[in-house]
Design a protein around this motif. Structure first.
Motif, mmCIF file in Angstrom:
data_model
loop_
_atom_site.group_PDB
_atom_site.id
_atom_site.type_symbol
_atom_site.label_atom_id
_atom_site.label_comp_id
_atom_site.label_asym_id
_atom_site.label_seq_id
_atom_site.Cartn_x
_atom_site.Cartn_y
_atom_site.Cartn_z
ATOM 1 N N THR A 30 31.776 35.421 51.390
ATOM 2 C CA THR A 30 31.847 36.583 50.035
ATOM 3 C C THR A 30 32.637 36.178 48.580
ATOM 4 O OG1 THR A 30 31.598 38.441 51.638
ATOM 5 C CG2 THR A 30 31.955 38.813 49.227
ATOM 6 N N ILE A 31 34.271 35.890 49.624
ATOM 7 C CA ILE A 31 35.627 35.588 48.454
ATOM 8 C C ILE A 31 34.892 34.845 47.862
ATOM 9 C CG2 ILE A 31 37.545 34.471 48.452
ATOM 10 C CD1 ILE A 31 37.453 37.615 49.061
ATOM 11 N N LYS A 32 34.632 33.530 48.321
ATOM 12 C CA LYS A 32 34.183 32.419 47.720
ATOM 13 C C LYS A 32 32.898 32.366 46.177
ATOM 14 C CE LYS A 32 32.336 27.416 48.705
ATOM 15 N NZ LYS A 32 31.677 27.388 49.626
ATOM 16 N N GLU A 33 32.361 33.570 46.556
ATOM 17 C CA GLU A 33 31.292 33.628 45.528
ATOM 18 C C GLU A 33 32.092 34.557 44.771
ATOM 19 O OE1 GLU A 33 27.048 35.901 46.892
ATOM 20 O OE2 GLU A 33 27.774 34.414 48.801
ATOM 21 N N VAL A 34 32.875 35.820 44.863
ATOM 22 C CA VAL A 34 33.948 36.709 43.961
ATOM 23 C C VAL A 34 34.304 35.379 43.229
ATOM 24 C CG1 VAL A 34 36.017 37.753 43.580
ATOM 25 C CG2 VAL A 34 33.695 38.695 45.730
ATOM 26 N N ASP A 42 34.895 32.968 32.899
ATOM 27 C CA ASP A 42 35.772 31.725 32.224
ATOM 28 C C ASP A 42 37.434 32.514 32.551
ATOM 29 O OD1 ASP A 42 36.227 29.880 30.547
ATOM 30 O OD2 ASP A 42 36.232 31.329 28.969
ATOM 31 N N VAL A 43 37.394 33.193 33.438
ATOM 32 C CA VAL A 43 38.820 33.823 33.596
ATOM 33 C C VAL A 43 39.358 33.040 34.013
ATOM 34 C CG1 VAL A 43 40.055 34.546 35.699
ATOM 35 C CG2 VAL A 43 38.058 35.300 35.163
ATOM 36 N N ASN A 44 40.956 32.060 33.872
ATOM 37 C CA ASN A 44 41.864 30.950 34.321
ATOM 38 C C ASN A 44 41.805 30.647 35.887
ATOM 39 O OD1 ASN A 44 44.740 31.018 35.552
ATOM 40 N ND2 ASN A 44 44.593 30.148 33.110
ATOM 41 N N TYR A 45 41.112 29.929 36.410
ATOM 42 C CA TYR A 45 41.062 29.349 37.673
ATOM 43 C C TYR A 45 42.194 29.866 38.550
ATOM 44 C CZ TYR A 45 40.555 27.296 42.115
ATOM 45 O OH TYR A 45 40.835 26.763 43.745
ATOM 46 N N LYS A 46 43.605 29.841 38.431
ATOM 47 C CA LYS A 46 44.649 30.275 38.651
ATOM 48 C C LYS A 46 44.736 31.850 39.091
ATOM 49 C CE LYS A 46 49.506 29.984 39.623
ATOM 50 N NZ LYS A 46 49.729 31.031 40.590
ATOM 51 N N VAL A 47 43.991 32.669 37.939
ATOM 52 C CA VAL A 47 43.497 33.823 38.040
ATOM 53 C C VAL A 47 43.323 34.148 39.643
ATOM 54 C CG1 VAL A 47 43.738 36.050 37.018
ATOM 55 C CG2 VAL A 47 45.409 34.106 36.050
ATOM 56 N N ALA A 48 41.905 33.276 39.114
ATOM 57 C CA ALA A 48 41.064 33.809 40.189
ATOM 58 C C ALA A 48 41.112 33.445 41.214
ATOM 59 C CB ALA A 48 39.529 32.473 39.619
ATOM 60 N N LYS A 49 41.975 32.673 41.632
ATOM 61 C CA LYS A 49 42.437 32.164 43.061
ATOM 62 C C LYS A 49 43.578 33.265 43.715
ATOM 63 C CE LYS A 49 44.218 28.167 45.747
ATOM 64 N NZ LYS A 49 44.546 29.254 46.789
ATOM 65 N N ASP A 50 44.599 33.307 42.718
ATOM 66 C CA ASP A 50 45.204 34.430 43.618
ATOM 67 C C ASP A 50 44.895 35.616 44.047
ATOM 68 O OD1 ASP A 50 47.206 32.904 42.859
ATOM 69 O OD2 ASP A 50 48.650 33.418 41.190
ATOM 70 N N THR A 52 41.767 36.643 44.482
ATOM 71 C CA THR A 52 40.788 36.403 45.241
ATOM 72 C C THR A 52 41.623 36.047 46.652
ATOM 73 O OG1 THR A 52 40.141 34.146 44.954
ATOM 74 C CG2 THR A 52 38.775 36.288 43.691
ATOM 75 N N ASP A 53 43.036 35.238 46.790
ATOM 76 C CA ASP A 53 43.499 35.292 47.904
ATOM 77 C C ASP A 53 43.718 36.740 48.555
ATOM 78 O OD1 ASP A 53 42.648 32.477 48.453
ATOM 79 O OD2 ASP A 53 45.060 32.224 47.692
ATOM 80 N N ARG A 54 44.497 37.635 47.472
ATOM 81 C CA ARG A 54 44.473 38.579 47.580
ATOM 82 C C ARG A 54 43.607 39.873 48.025
ATOM 83 N NH1 ARG A 54 48.256 38.354 43.046
ATOM 84 N NH2 ARG A 54 46.474 39.290 42.249
ATOM 85 N N ILE A 55 42.387 39.196 47.725
ATOM 86 C CA ILE A 55 41.696 40.473 48.159
ATOM 87 C C ILE A 55 41.034 40.355 49.630
ATOM 88 C CG2 ILE A 55 39.011 41.186 47.264
ATOM 89 C CD1 ILE A 55 39.043 40.135 44.679
ATOM 90 N N ARG A 56 40.900 38.749 50.119
ATOM 91 C CA ARG A 56 41.056 38.568 50.697
ATOM 92 C C ARG A 56 41.775 38.750 52.180
ATOM 93 N NH1 ARG A 56 41.258 32.866 51.353
ATOM 94 N NH2 ARG A 56 43.958 33.945 51.373
ATOM 95 N N GLN A 72 31.830 49.016 51.156
ATOM 96 C CA GLN A 72 32.079 49.932 50.083
ATOM 97 C C GLN A 72 34.184 49.824 49.941
ATOM 98 O OE1 GLN A 72 31.583 54.199 51.412
ATOM 99 N NE2 GLN A 72 29.193 53.848 51.371
ATOM 100 N N LEU A 73 33.969 49.453 51.689
ATOM 101 C CA LEU A 73 36.213 48.606 51.467
ATOM 102 C C LEU A 73 35.945 47.773 50.353
ATOM 103 C CD1 LEU A 73 38.594 49.300 53.102
ATOM 104 C CD2 LEU A 73 37.402 48.120 54.675
ATOM 105 N N PHE A 74 35.090 46.929 50.745
ATOM 106 C CA PHE A 74 35.433 45.534 49.731
ATOM 107 C C PHE A 74 35.081 45.539 48.361
ATOM 108 C CE2 PHE A 74 34.464 41.671 47.708
ATOM 109 C CZ PHE A 74 35.635 40.652 48.858
ATOM 110 N N VAL A 75 34.409 47.095 48.109
ATOM 111 C CA VAL A 75 34.291 46.991 46.832
ATOM 112 C C VAL A 75 35.484 47.881 46.175
ATOM 113 C CG1 VAL A 75 33.112 49.169 45.280
ATOM 114 C CG2 VAL A 75 31.707 47.276 46.319
ATOM 115 N N LYS A 76 36.360 48.544 46.888
ATOM 116 C CA LYS A 76 37.192 49.590 46.472
ATOM 117 C C LYS A 76 38.482 48.804 46.581
ATOM 118 C CE LYS A 76 40.054 53.563 48.197
ATOM 119 N NZ LYS A 76 40.893 53.260 48.836
ATOM 120 N N ILE A 77 39.260 47.378 47.402
ATOM 121 C CA ILE A 77 39.833 46.302 46.951
ATOM 122 C C ILE A 77 39.738 45.751 45.884
ATOM 123 C CG2 ILE A 77 41.100 44.544 48.683
ATOM 124 C CD1 ILE A 77 40.076 45.826 51.401
ATOM 125 N N VAL A 78 38.446 45.586 45.647
ATOM 126 C CA VAL A 78 38.012 44.828 44.132
ATOM 127 C C VAL A 78 38.714 45.257 43.358
ATOM 128 C CG1 VAL A 78 36.282 43.242 42.613
ATOM 129 C CG2 VAL A 78 36.589 43.279 45.558
#
Ligand code: GDP
Length: 294
Positions: A30-34, A42-50, A52-56, A72-78
């Motif tokens: 899921t993280i990979k897809e997010v 078009d989100v800056n790559y580093k921003v996207a990586k940071d 998604t790391d935190r979400i994981r 639901q838990l995942f949606v809340k975290i995102v």
């Protein structure tokens, strides 16, 4: 607004729905897809990586909460992380001062003049006595455009069509505001099609001379990463106080909205979602995050 991103994020999260719990394996997919959804937006790559790391990390940390459905838990975290990414708490503009002076900067076509009219209308509705200033010495049409908007929203417009000194015009406008009891002065400045040294020097000089209570940088959200880069360049020169993101009504991706706070470290304060004078909103990161998640 942000339809593409919304669609992709929801698809990514769907894969967790119906699963018994969050595990390293199902969360990794899921993280990979997010992350992909964010970079496609078009989100800056580093921003996207940071993010998604935190979400994981959060998702794995909270996996013990099996009473909640993993989706639901995942949606809340995102939702929490997107809110933080866009600045957390809503930030208001500073309109203290006698008069308070708001300087509007940005490239030509970004929506500065439209926003100046909208902001004047917004502040007038709060009962404030506002003066709009047409401080564009290059394009007479820009003065006329602001005059039309001023008339539409019932706010006086100051201009000096013969004067070719932007600093002087702004200073004269503020003196005039003091004399006539205006409490907020909005200075709409000239923009160019691309960042250039002459424009930067001029707006720096105007800023130095009038010492605004608030400097707002206006940028077209549809330009994605360019919007973020332009914001960075303007901030390096002007040290502005906040960002106004325009044309969100036409932005299916959302990259600028999601990246600008982290890259420039200045809050988005207003969003513009149309050409009409009413199409202006204070920016609430949590509401935007909910909207993105549909
Ligand atoms: P300026 O050159 O920065 O002063 O930009 P303008 O205010 O003249 O805006 C450029 C064009 O964008 C105009 O046609 C505006 O009507 C349009 N515009 C401004 N803000 C928005 C917005 O939020 N949404 C849409 N769809 N159009 C906008």
């Amino acid at each position: 607004m942000f339809e593409n991103l919304q669609d992709k994020l929801n698809k990514a999260i769907k894969t967790l729905k119906g699963q018994g719990r969050i595990t390293e394996i199902n969360v990794a997919a899921t993280i990979k897809e997010v992350r992909r959804a964010l970079t496609d937006a078009d989100v800056n790559y580093k921003v996207a990586k940071d993010i998604t790391d935190r979400i994981r990390d959060k998702a794995l940390d909270r996996k013990v909460l099996i009473s909640v459905e993993p989706g639901q838990l995942f949606v809340k975290i995102v939702q929490e992380e997107l809110t933080e990414l866009m600045g957390g708490e809503a930030q208001s503009i500073n309109i203290k001062g006698d008069p308070a002076v708001i300087l509007i900067a940005g490239l030509q076509g970004s929506g500065k003049t439209t926003f100046s009219g909208k902001l004047a209308s917004y502040l007038k509705k709060q009962g404030r006595n506002v003066l709009l200033v047409a401080d564009d010495i290059y394009r007479p049409a820009a003065i006329d455009q602001l005059k039309v908007l001023g008339e539409q929203v019932g706010v006086e417009v100051y201009s000096e069509p013969e004067n070719k000194n932007a600093v002087e015009i702004a200073q004269n406008a503020i003196s005039q505001a003091r004399k006539t009891g205006k409490k907020v002065v909005i200075v709409d400045t000239a923009g160019r099609l691309a960042v250039d040294e002459a424009m930067m020097r001029e707006i720096e000089a105007v800023k130095r001379a009038i010492n605004p209570t608030e400097t707002l940088f206006v940028v077209d959200s549809m330009t994605g990463q360019d919007a973020v880069n332009t914001a960075k360049t303007f901030n390096d020169r002007l040290n502005f106080d906040g960002v106004v993101l325009t044309k969100l009504d036409g932005d299916a991706r959302g990259g600028a909205a999601l990246s600008i706070k982290t890259v420039v470290n200045k809050p988005i304060k207003f969003i513009s979602t149309g050409e009409k004078m009413e199409a202006l909103d204070v920016f609430y990161p949590d509401r935007m995050a909910s909207r993105i998640l549909g």
